[in-house]
Design an enzyme around this catalytic site. Structure first.
Site, PDB file in Angstrom:
ATOM      1  CB  SER A   1      11.283 -32.735 -19.097  1.00 50.68           C
ATOM      2  OG  SER A   1      11.769 -33.922 -19.951  1.00 50.68           O
TER       3      SER A   1
ATOM      4  CG  HIS B   1       9.104 -30.296 -21.842  1.00 50.91           C
ATOM      5  ND1 HIS B   1       9.039 -29.258 -22.726  1.00 50.91           N
ATOM      6  CD2 HIS B   1      10.244 -31.043 -22.397  1.00 50.91           C
ATOM      7  CE1 HIS B   1       9.962 -29.189 -23.822  1.00 50.91           C
ATOM      8  NE2 HIS B   1      10.700 -30.238 -23.239  1.00 50.91           N
TER       9      HIS B   1
ATOM     10  CG  ASP C   1      12.219 -33.698 -23.722  1.00 49.73           C
ATOM     11  OD1 ASP C   1      12.064 -32.654 -24.523  1.00 49.73           O
ATOM     12  OD2 ASP C   1      12.132 -33.821 -22.586  1.00 49.73           O
TER      13      ASP C   1
ATOM     14  CG  MET D   1      14.542 -37.452 -27.941  1.00 50.86           C
ATOM     15  SD  MET D   1      16.042 -37.581 -26.930  1.00 50.86           S
ATOM     16  CE  MET D   1      15.607 -36.286 -25.610  1.00 50.86           C
TER      17      MET D   1
ATOM     18  CG  HIS E   1      11.395 -30.309 -27.329  1.00 53.60           C
ATOM     19  ND1 HIS E   1      12.569 -30.183 -26.369  1.00 53.60           N
ATOM     20  CD2 HIS E   1      12.043 -29.804 -28.407  1.00 53.60           C
ATOM     21  CE1 HIS E   1      13.715 -29.994 -26.923  1.00 53.60           C
ATOM     22  NE2 HIS E   1      13.349 -29.523 -28.202  1.00 53.60           N
TER      23      HIS E   1
ATOM     24  CG  MET F   1      14.450 -32.473 -29.825  1.00 52.51           C
ATOM     25  SD  MET F   1      15.063 -33.016 -27.994  1.00 52.51           S
ATOM     26  CE  MET F   1      13.478 -33.306 -27.458  1.00 52.51           C
TER      27      MET F   1
ATOM     28  CG  MET G   1      16.979 -26.838 -27.566  1.00 49.69           C
ATOM     29  SD  MET G   1      15.976 -27.487 -26.334  1.00 49.69           S
ATOM     30  CE  MET G   1      17.181 -28.667 -25.509  1.00 49.69           C
TER      31      MET G   1
ATOM     32  CG  ASP H   1      13.933 -28.351 -22.740  1.00 49.29           C
ATOM     33  OD1 ASP H   1      14.137 -28.908 -21.759  1.00 49.29           O
ATOM     34  OD2 ASP H   1      13.686 -29.068 -23.860  1.00 49.29           O
TER      35      ASP H   1
HETATM   36  C1  DX5 Z   1      16.872 -32.307 -23.718  1.00 47.12           C
HETATM   37  C2  DX5 Z   1      15.253 -32.254 -23.546  1.00 47.12           C
HETATM   38  C3  DX5 Z   1      14.934 -31.659 -22.180  1.00 47.12           C
HETATM   39  C4  DX5 Z   1      15.387 -32.554 -21.126  1.00 47.12           C
HETATM   40  C5  DX5 Z   1      15.571 -31.648 -19.975  1.00 47.12           C
HETATM   41  O1  DX5 Z   1      16.971 -32.930 -25.127  1.00 47.12           O
HETATM   42  O2  DX5 Z   1      14.686 -31.591 -24.493  1.00 47.12           O
HETATM   43  O3  DX5 Z   1      13.634 -31.538 -22.393  1.00 47.12           O
HETATM   44  O4  DX5 Z   1      14.555 -33.635 -20.942  1.00 47.12           O
HETATM   45  O5  DX5 Z   1      16.031 -32.394 -18.881  1.00 47.12           O
HETATM   46  P1  DX5 Z   1      17.099 -31.633 -17.753  1.00 47.12           P
HETATM   47  O6  DX5 Z   1      16.121 -30.589 -17.297  1.00 47.12           O
HETATM   48  O7  DX5 Z   1      17.613 -32.643 -16.884  1.00 47.12           O
HETATM   49  O8  DX5 Z   1      18.071 -30.999 -18.471  1.00 47.12           O
HETATM   50 ZN    ZN Z   2      12.564 -30.807 -24.243  1.00 45.88          ZN
END
Ligand code: DX5
Ligand code: ZN
Length: 215
Positions: free
Chosen positions: A8, A33, A35, A37, A66, A68, A137, A175
């Site tokens: 990620s 990956h 993320d 947000m 991903h 969010m 998750m 994840d």
């Molecule tokens: C959390 C993200 C994850 C996060 C994972 O909201 O969706 O992808 O970056 O990071 P670690 O492996 O550090 O939990």
């Molecule tokens: Zn993620």
């Protein structure tokens, strides 16, 4: 089956993002990956299209996005334009999930649905055959570096059974909070793709961490 590893980039060093991307390019990791947000669906804001443009320029492996974010339909074609191979939306953010999944597929990307820790896997039973991926998750979304929720193991196994009982062939991604101490349990429970942020980028030797998480 050998599992895939998706580091990620949320945990990368953004002041030297290109170098961290090159590290993943040259490693045994399989996907990036990414993320996204929005500060509404989750209590954090990560990054948007200008950063995705930079990622797209350097990344040489599939981009696993991903989302969010609330109302992802507004941006799905743009995420595809910015290089997404897989687009995963949250069940909790999509009142018309079937329509959203069809929209993702119409762009040519693979479609995934993510479930928050409190959302039962069973809610997907009537859409599972349309999905390429289910993202379990194993932390509450919003931040890297959180602790793995142990109940996720049982949920992964239940999700695998739901997929087996369906005509579809969705794969399971997990994840949050995955590291060298727990990734085997996650894979044994049925995960085919594991995401790791901190376990890779906060490691003293990220390339070694990747080798360990792929073992
Ligand atoms: C959390 C993200 C994850 C996060 C994972 O909201 O969706 O992808 O970056 O990071 P670690 O492996 O550090 O939990
Ligand atoms: Zn993620």
């Amino acid at each position: 089956m050998k599992h895939l590893l998706a580091p990620s980039l949320l945990s990368a060093d953004f002041s030297r993002l290109a170098e961290d991307i090159q590290l993943v390019n040259q490693s045994k990791a399989d996907w990036f990956h990414i993320d996204i947000m929005d500060g509404n669906f989750v209590p954090n804001i990560s990054f948007g299209f200008p950063v995705l443009k930079a990622i797209q320029k350097y990344a040489q492996k599939p981009l696993d996005m991903h989302l969010m974010i609330l109302d992802p339909d507004r941006y799905i074609p743009m995420f595809r334009d910015y290089g997404a191979d897989t687009i995963t939306v949250h069940y909790e953010a999509c009142p018309h999930l079937h329509r959203t999944i069809q929209l993702i597929k119409s762009t040519g990307a693979k479609a995934g649905v993510a479930l928050n820790p409190h959302t039962p896997a069973e809610v997907l039973s009537d859409i599972i055959c349309d999905l390429d991926m289910v993202l379990i998750m194993s932390v509450n979304p919003g931040f890297g570096g959180q602790k793995f929720i142990p109940h996720s193991i049982e949920k992964i196994a239940r999700t695998a059974n739901i997929i087996k009982a369906s005509p579809g062939s969705a794969s399971i991604e997990v994840d949050g909070g995955i590291d060298l101490s727990n990734y085997k349990k996650v894979v044994d429970a049925g995960a085919e793709i594991i995401v790791a942020g901190n376990a890779v980028f906060a490691a003293v030797d990220p390339l070694q961490a990747i080798i360990g998480l792929k073992a």
